[in-house]
Design a protein around this motif. Structure first.
Motif, PDB file in Angstrom:
ATOM      1  N   ALA A 121       0.634  -1.447   0.019  1.00 54.16           N
ATOM      2  CA  ALA A 121       0.105   0.373  -0.031  1.00 54.16           C
ATOM      3  C   ALA A 121       0.789   0.674   0.022  1.00 54.16           C
ATOM      4  O   ALA A 121       0.670   2.408  -0.379  1.00 54.16           O
ATOM      5  N   ALA A 122       1.811   1.825   0.481  1.00 49.83           N
ATOM      6  CA  ALA A 122       2.659   2.271   1.015  1.00 49.83           C
ATOM      7  C   ALA A 122       3.778   2.089  -0.220  1.00 49.83           C
ATOM      8  O   ALA A 122       3.725   3.888  -1.276  1.00 49.83           O
ATOM      9  N   LEU A 123       4.257   1.679  -1.303  1.00 46.33           N
ATOM     10  CA  LEU A 123       4.822   2.085  -2.405  1.00 46.33           C
ATOM     11  C   LEU A 123       4.112   2.127  -3.386  1.00 46.33           C
ATOM     12  O   LEU A 123       4.411   2.925  -3.962  1.00 46.33           O
ATOM     13  N   THR A 185       1.058   9.913   5.844  1.00 40.83           N
ATOM     14  CA  THR A 185       1.935   8.681   5.201  1.00 40.83           C
ATOM     15  C   THR A 185       1.433   8.087   3.848  1.00 40.83           C
ATOM     16  O   THR A 185       0.048   8.381   3.877  1.00 40.83           O
ATOM     17  N   PRO A 186       2.143   7.313   3.466  1.00 42.27           N
ATOM     18  CA  PRO A 186       1.854   6.670   2.162  1.00 42.27           C
ATOM     19  C   PRO A 186       0.566   6.082   2.442  1.00 42.27           C
ATOM     20  O   PRO A 186      -0.215   5.605   1.627  1.00 42.27           O
ATOM     21  N   ARG A 187       0.555   5.013   3.039  1.00 42.34           N
ATOM     22  CA  ARG A 187      -0.308   4.109   3.778  1.00 42.34           C
ATOM     23  C   ARG A 187      -1.495   5.033   4.094  1.00 42.34           C
ATOM     24  O   ARG A 187      -2.867   4.589   3.147  1.00 42.34           O
ATOM     25  N   GLN A 188      -1.664   6.493   4.231  1.00 37.26           N
ATOM     26  CA  GLN A 188      -2.979   7.434   4.620  1.00 37.26           C
ATOM     27  C   GLN A 188      -3.331   7.683   3.712  1.00 37.26           C
ATOM     28  O   GLN A 188      -4.184   8.045   2.999  1.00 37.26           O
ATOM     29  N   LEU A 189      -2.477   7.784   2.524  1.00 35.73           N
ATOM     30  CA  LEU A 189      -2.569   8.833   1.009  1.00 35.73           C
ATOM     31  C   LEU A 189      -3.605   7.307   0.403  1.00 35.73           C
ATOM     32  O   LEU A 189      -3.916   7.854  -0.452  1.00 35.73           O
ATOM     33  N   PHE A 224      -3.007  16.477   3.491  1.00 32.58           N
ATOM     34  CA  PHE A 224      -2.897  16.374   2.400  1.00 32.58           C
ATOM     35  C   PHE A 224      -2.194  17.199   1.098  1.00 32.58           C
ATOM     36  O   PHE A 224      -1.989  17.293   0.743  1.00 32.58           O
ATOM     37  N   ARG A 225      -2.593  18.905   1.678  1.00 35.39           N
ATOM     38  CA  ARG A 225      -1.961  19.958   0.939  1.00 35.39           C
ATOM     39  C   ARG A 225      -0.265  19.547   1.179  1.00 35.39           C
ATOM     40  O   ARG A 225       0.206  19.791   0.075  1.00 35.39           O
TER      41      ARG A 225
END
Length: 313
Positions: A121-123, A185-189, A224-225
């Motif tokens: 998910a992060a990658l 974080t990448p996971r949150q995005l 987010f921004r």
């Protein structure tokens, strides 16, 4: 073929120089493009699934990408574009360009990375642009050779495609720093992107996006921004515009009906958002696509235009 790439694109000054060459295997499609780029060639696209792009020509790559995570001033030899991310392309010079596009079904790519013990998910959430990547380019050229031969093995193509994805995602994942202070974080995005993609046809308040990652509305909007360089509202509008582009290809659909289907209050709201993202009104874009389709040799689809590319397959 079960997996079909779904890319909505706008092109100007980019013409095919040779027929598209394709390869298909489980959960992936590879396209080898040879095109001629005009002096002011440019394009824009949004894809439903993750995509890798590798410029195969020698010398500094003329490709420049702009969008969240990309710098329009930097040359791009290899790019990874996450699912749903809107990207614009320009070129530092015109002339011949050869590039390999590798599309993965999102679930298939996630499974491959997860099986390798990686944080899929992060990658998959992080855009990547590399000015040079000799090892990745070498794999891409091997894959292009398999496609060009016409009798390449699906097993070999699958192995090369997986190796290319692994080199780009796992390698860049070790080299790229953590999100900027205050960002997501990448996971949150990835979680927010999935929510936007699944719910873009209804009103999706920022408070609901924030709740999906356990943050307050104000903190989420700021984070987010910081991560994407645009507001959550603008990111959602971009996804809606991309969906509208796909529907506008059907001449029987009215613009008002399309606006309602993709989540805009009315046609006027769609027109304003479409102009901000694409630079044209929906009607003008539809007419341009119709003229382009009427003039183009149907056996050779435009570069980056996977909607027409699928038809040619």
């Amino acid at each position: 073929m079960s997996f079909r790439p779904d890319v909505t694109s706008f092109l100007s000054g980019i013409r095919p120089a040779a027929p598209l060459v394709c390869g298909f295997w489980h959960g992936a499609v590879a396209d080898l493009w040879r095109v001629e780029v005009g002096r002011d060639g440019h394009g824009a696209y949004t894809a439903r699934d993750p995509r890798f792009v590798v410029v195969l020509d020698e010398g500094e790559s003329p490709l420049r990408l702009s969008g969240p995570g990309f710098d329009i001033a930097a040359p791009v030899r290899v790019a990874y574009v996450p699912a749903g991310l809107a990207v614009r392309s320009r070129f530092s010079r015109g002339g011949h360009l050869t590039h390999l596009d590798l599309h993965f079904d999102a679930a298939s790519l996630h499974h491959r990375l997860d099986a390798a013990g990686l944080d899929a998910a992060a990658l998959m959430a992080r855009p990547i642009a590399l000015p040079e990547a000799p090892d990745v380019a070498a794999i891409a050229r091997l894959l292009a050779g398999e496609l060009d031969g016409g009798a390449g093995s699906a097993l070999v193509q699958d192995s090369l495609g997986t190796a290319l994805a692994g080199k780009v995602l796992a390698g860049a994942g070790r080299a790229v720093p953590l999100p900027a202070r205050g960002g997501l974080t990448p996971r949150q995005l990835a979680r927010v992107d999935a929510l936007m993609l699944s719910q873009m046809r209804r009103r999706l308040p920022v408070s609901e996006m924030a709740a999906s990652v356990g943050l307050s509305e104000s903190r989420f909007a700021h984070a987010f921004r910081e991560s994407r360089g645009q507001s959550p509202h603008r990111a959602l509008q971009t996804l809606r515009v991309a969906s509208a582009q796909r529907l506008l290809r059907d001449p029987a659909r009215s613009i008002a009906d399309i606006a309602a289907e993709v989540g805009f209050a009315d046609q006027a709201h769609l027109t304003r958002a479409f102009g901000a993202v694409i630079g044209q009104t929906p009607g003008a874009w539809r007419r341009a696509q119709h003229r382009q389709g009427a003039q183009q040799d149907r056996t050779i689809p435009d570069s980056f235009d996977q909607d027409r590319g699928d038809a040619a397959r």
